[in-house]
Design a protein around this motif. Sequence first.
Motif, short mmCIF file in Angstrom:
data_model
loop_
_atom_site.label_atom_id
_atom_site.label_comp_id
_atom_site.label_asym_id
_atom_site.label_seq_id
_atom_site.Cartn_x
_atom_site.Cartn_y
_atom_site.Cartn_z
N GLU A 1 -0.95 0.79 -8.27
CA GLU A 1 -2.29 1.39 -8.37
C GLU A 1 -3.33 0.32 -8.69
O GLU A 1 -3.02 -0.75 -9.23
CB GLU A 1 -2.29 2.46 -9.46
N SER A 2 -4.58 0.60 -8.36
CA SER A 2 -5.67 -0.30 -8.68
C SER A 2 -5.75 -0.50 -10.19
O SER A 2 -5.60 0.45 -10.97
CB SER A 2 -7.00 0.26 -8.16
N HIS B 1 -2.12 -2.68 -0.75
CA HIS B 1 -2.14 -1.24 -0.97
C HIS B 1 -1.54 -0.51 0.23
O HIS B 1 -1.34 0.70 0.19
CB HIS B 1 -3.57 -0.73 -1.17
N THR C 1 4.05 -1.47 -12.18
CA THR C 1 3.55 -0.41 -13.06
C THR C 1 3.42 -0.98 -14.46
O THR C 1 3.74 -2.14 -14.72
CB THR C 1 4.51 0.79 -13.08
#
Length: 227
Positions: free
Chosen positions: A35-36, A197, A212
């Motif tokens: 994720e960003s 992404h 993560t």
Amino acid sequence: MLALNKLSKTYAGRPVLSELSWLFRAGEFVAIMGESGVGKSTLLNLVAGLDQPDMAPASGPPIVLDGVAMSALDDDAATRLRRQKMGFVFQAFHVLPHLTLLQNVALPLLLNGLPQQRALDMLEAVGLQGRGGDYPHQLSGGQLQRVAIARALVHQPALVLADEPTGNLDPETAHGILLLLRNEIKSSGACTIMVTHSHAAAAMADRTLVLTSSGLQETTSVNRFAQ
């Protein structure tokens, strides 16, 4: 080739990366997704020596590239290592507008005191033979990314770092660029880490890791290019 050992980075008291450990092998093309804001670009900056990790753990240096502990290098030594051992492919290309295509590709050779004939060979390898005297404004986005790949690989680096290398390209052009990148790094034997992404981009890699807050985890999917 590249070892991460409990690599951590904190900004303004907020942990971005926490005790990240992984071993990247020579000749391996690895995609990193997440994720960003999870720290993907921070990870690349730390590996490149453009940013400094938190204090090294007692178990050893947090980043070791080709047998060299990055934390043991001063700024000049880190610059030399980056120049000799690394190649970079960026989303925004970063091709120098005032230099010809040949001059752009030859720049790493010039900085390393190497013969510049290989710049012509790399332009041919990326399908831009005969365009060495042209300037970046004469090229499309896909062609500019080809120049960036040629420049990243021309000095035969041990490690290639790619940060969203197809983020500005249409899907068809992106696929061609990624296939070119994969073929070139497999030919040179460079270890390559690509932050992306895009699941389509990640499918071109040998394996995909997801970053993560808990660290790096390998996905179970197998791409169609894996050996």
